[in-house]
Motif scaffolding. Structure first.
Motif, PDB file in Angstrom:
ATOM      1  N   ILE A  58       0.746  -1.329   0.213  1.00 27.48           N
ATOM      2  CA  ILE A  58      -0.157   0.123   0.106  1.00 27.48           C
ATOM      3  C   ILE A  58       0.856   1.283   0.009  1.00 27.48           C
ATOM      4  O   ILE A  58       0.659   2.120  -0.871  1.00 27.48           O
ATOM      5  CB  ILE A  58      -0.832  -0.038   1.205  1.00 27.48           C
ATOM      6  N   TYR A  59       1.833   1.263   0.930  1.00 36.51           N
ATOM      7  CA  TYR A  59       2.787   2.339   1.060  1.00 36.51           C
ATOM      8  C   TYR A  59       3.628   2.416  -0.382  1.00 36.51           C
ATOM      9  O   TYR A  59       3.702   3.647  -0.956  1.00 36.51           O
ATOM     10  CB  TYR A  59       3.722   2.137   2.052  1.00 36.51           C
ATOM     11  N   LEU A  60       3.778   1.461  -0.999  1.00 39.53           N
ATOM     12  CA  LEU A  60       4.802   1.496  -2.420  1.00 39.53           C
ATOM     13  C   LEU A  60       4.042   2.080  -3.376  1.00 39.53           C
ATOM     14  O   LEU A  60       4.461   2.727  -4.301  1.00 39.53           O
ATOM     15  CB  LEU A  60       5.405   0.048  -2.687  1.00 39.53           C
ATOM     16  N   SER A  61       2.858   1.576  -3.583  1.00 37.60           N
ATOM     17  CA  SER A  61       1.702   2.013  -4.582  1.00 37.60           C
ATOM     18  C   SER A  61       1.548   3.596  -4.521  1.00 37.60           C
ATOM     19  O   SER A  61       0.906   4.092  -5.494  1.00 37.60           O
ATOM     20  CB  SER A  61       0.476   1.312  -4.280  1.00 37.60           C
ATOM     21  N   MET A  62       1.860   4.171  -3.533  1.00 33.84           N
ATOM     22  CA  MET A  62       1.686   5.726  -3.374  1.00 33.84           C
ATOM     23  C   MET A  62       2.870   6.497  -3.775  1.00 33.84           C
ATOM     24  O   MET A  62       2.990   7.930  -3.618  1.00 33.84           O
ATOM     25  CB  MET A  62       1.146   5.965  -2.103  1.00 33.84           C
ATOM     26  N   LEU A  63       4.030   5.840  -4.283  1.00 33.29           N
ATOM     27  CA  LEU A  63       5.543   6.470  -4.670  1.00 33.29           C
ATOM     28  C   LEU A  63       5.510   6.523  -6.152  1.00 33.29           C
ATOM     29  O   LEU A  63       4.571   5.954  -6.783  1.00 33.29           O
ATOM     30  CB  LEU A  63       6.336   5.681  -3.988  1.00 33.29           C
ATOM     31  N   ASN A  64       6.194   7.596  -6.496  1.00 38.41           N
ATOM     32  CA  ASN A  64       6.357   7.478  -7.921  1.00 38.41           C
ATOM     33  C   ASN A  64       7.287   6.337  -8.547  1.00 38.41           C
ATOM     34  O   ASN A  64       7.764   5.404  -7.659  1.00 38.41           O
ATOM     35  CB  ASN A  64       7.182   8.899  -8.211  1.00 38.41           C
TER      36      ASN A  64
END
Length: 314
Positions: A58-64
């Motif tokens: 979930i955290y990774l999906s919100m990064l560029n």
């Protein structure tokens, strides 16, 4: 030899267990506590291998793409703006729903056929029908790929021998979708068979005998006795198979790799293509997370029906 007589001396006092020791003994006597301690290693494994990766994705999906800047829901909005992603959603729904339907139907039919056989015949047929489920999925998918392969297709060889034209099993979108669904049904139907066969064994024979006395035929027995008694197990197996089929990776990746022209991609293979092959891990994580709300909604409706029927029976 004279027996030794032990006498109690007023000077000897038995020390009572300390309050801490009594608390520990009382704590260990509770069944729920013992059950929790027995399950604690599994809980830790699940936390390390499932819960942590889920929150990290979930955290990774919100990064560029470079994972250097927080972009919120940018990856999700980007995916929803692409026609290819909507095709992946459509293909995943077709793949999962049709495969689960045919697996459940074939499992129900074969379970009834085997249940009506003598006990010796049942053991033999159960063993043979479970073979597709026992074979490793990657190995069986490679075998099916050889049967469908355009260059050395065994199916096309048989068709040509009978005077028919070759079929582009894996190079034409419709036939490619049919092929991957067929392999998934072949692999998953034995699971439904064994679950439904166990459920049929639990149906009391007295119900069928009473229905026969009332003049009910085989179809009426199936509709009014078998299906109501099996409804919960049918719902649970469908939910479990729906989750597994939605997340299926091996069959599609080995047989078509999402082709031709991305028409057989499901969430797992499309996330693999974006995250691993294209090197965009945040976008791949965002793709995989789209499965959770879909499966969550399905689980809520199915489990609500199971609980409702459980209260009615209870």
């Amino acid at each position: 030899m004279a027996d030794t007589v032990h006498t109690w001396s007023p000077g000897l006092q038995v020390r009572a267990p300390s309050p801490a020791l009594r608390s520990i003994k009382l704590f260990m006597r509770r069944r729920t506590t013992i059950a929790f301690l027995m399950c604690l290693p599994l809980i830790l494994i699940v936390a390390c291998l499932v819960i942590y990766p889920a929150f990290y994705s979930i955290y990774l999906s919100m990064l560029n793409k470079a994972q250097t800047r927080f972009i919120g829901l940018g990856n999700f909005t980007f995916l929803l703006s692409r026609d290819v992603f909507w095709m992946v959603i459509q293909q995943t729904a077709i793949f999962a729903l049709s495969a689960v339907f045919f697996k459940a139907l074939i499992g129900l039919i074969t379970a009834h056929l085997i249940n009506n056989l003598p006990a010796k015949g049942q053991r033999k047929w159960r063993g043979m029908m479970l073979v597709p489920w026992v074979i490793p999925l990657a190995l069986s998918s490679l075998g099916w790929w050889w049967l469908f392969d355009p260059t050395h297709s065994a199916f096309n060889y048989v068709l040509e021998s009978l005077g028919f034209n070759e079929i582009p099993w894996l190079s034409q979108p419709t036939w490619a979708r049919f092929s991957v669904i067929l392999v998934n049904v072949w692999f998953g139907a034995p699971f439904f068979l064994i679950m439904y066969l166990a459920a049929l064994k639990s149906v009391p024979e007295q119900l069928y005998e009473a229905a026969a006395i009332d003049g009910a035929n085989a179809w009426q027995k199936f509709v009014h006795i078998t299906l109501p008694m099996m409804r919960n197990i049918i719902a649970i197996t469908v939910l479990f198979s729906l989750i597994v089929t939605f997340a299926n990776f091996d069959i599609v990746q080995i047989m078509t790799a999402g082709g031709p022209r991305n028409t057989t991609h499901v969430f797992a293979t499309y996330a693999f293509m974006l995250g691993i092959r294209s090197g965009d891990l945040p976008l791949g994580a965002a793709t995989s997370l789209f499965m959770f709300p879909i499966l969550g909604i399905a689980a809520i409706f199915i489990l609500r029906g199971v609980r409702k029927r459980g209260r009615e029976i209870g």
